[in-house]
Scaffold this active site. Structure first.
Site: not given
Length: 290
Positions: A11, A13
């Site tokens: 991922d 952020d």
């Protein structure tokens, strides 16, 4: 393009970056005249709420709706230029050093690295290139005559991340049970459950609970560092990278010797029994009383 026998899915952020990539780009977008101060205030509120509170579906949908309306009418090429020009000053300082270590270790172990994000591809792809990632899974925006319509044509969020991961794994010939995934949010539970080696990075409370109950690795990324050109690394940096690679190799094979001292803490923790890892992780989440 990479050609590894397995993959590590990251991922973006709050996993690789200490903050939202979109939030980090507000200043250059304001300077370029693409957004106003009112836009910044409204969008920043949505982003900061998402950043500092545990992510959930409703909050994520509000962020999506706000940003979708914000980009309507933007010239796609101009937006890409701003992102490219902003990487060094606004994105690089937000990259966790521990994430860079993990990416380097996976590459050294022969794994492809995939960035998986709900953010739009126009933001994610340049960041992935900066990080040396091999593949990108991201949301896409509809364009008409070179401008964004405000429609997100494909939103790679929640279960859609896992769907895209499975499709890419089929295309590349990866066995997902031999793959890794890293995320901070319970909304990425399908992404983490899709692989054999899930890692919860700075997890929100629901994800931390799930990770502890299932004996998953919990990693703490705390050190945003500027990127450095590979050619400028001193010898000690090269030695550390070699040590990191060796540590990951040993972890994958459950070998008996302890990993070297340069191996990131979360790689060492994965070698311990789940009950021990849960106790250490729980203590690590308590704020200092000094």
């Amino acid at each position: 393009m990479g050609s590894g026998s397995a993959a590590a899915f990251f991922d973006l952020d709050k996993t690789i970056l200490a903050k939202s990539a979109t939030l980090a780009l507000f200043r250059p977008l304001l300077d370029a005249g693409l957004i106003s101060r009112t836009d910044v205030a409204r969008s920043a509120h949505a982003q900061l709420t998402y950043h500092f509170l545990d992510a959930d579906h409703d909050r994520s949908e509000r962020v999506r709706a706000r940003l979708s309306s914000l980009i309507e009418g933007w010239e796609a090429s101009r937006f890409s230029e701003i992102v490219d020009e902003s990487l060094a000053a606004h994105i690089e300082p937000e990259v966790y050093g521990e994430a860079l270590d993990a990416i380097s270790a996976h590459h050294a172990a022969g794994h492809d690295v995939v960035i998986v994000s709900a953010s739009v591809e126009a933001i994610v792809r340049p960041i992935a290139a900066m990080l040396g990632a091999d593949h990108v899974i991201a949301s896409t925006l509809e364009t008409l005559e070179g401008r964004y319509t405000g429609v997100i044509s494909h939103y790679t969020y929640g279960p859609e991340k896992a769907v895209a991961m499975r499709a890419l794994a089929t295309e590349r010939g990866w066995d997902l049970s031999e793959c890794w995934a890293y995320s901070d949010s319970v909304t990425d539970l399908p992404m983490l459950q899709a692989v054999g080696h899930p890692v919860a990075v700075n997890p929100d409370k629901p994800l931390a609970t799930h990770a502890q109950e299932h004996g998953w690795t919990i990693a703490r990324f705390v050190n945003p560092v500027p990127l450095k050109p590979q050619a400028a690394l001193p010898f000690v940096g090269i030695a550390a990278a070699v040590a990191l690679s060796a540590g990951l190799w040993w972890w994958l094979r459950r070998a008996a010797p302890p990993p070297p001292r340069h191996t990131p803490l979360f790689l060492r923790q994965a070698r311990r029994e789940p009950s021990v890892r849960r106790r250490r992780t729980t203590r690590g989440t308590r704020p200092s009383r000094r």
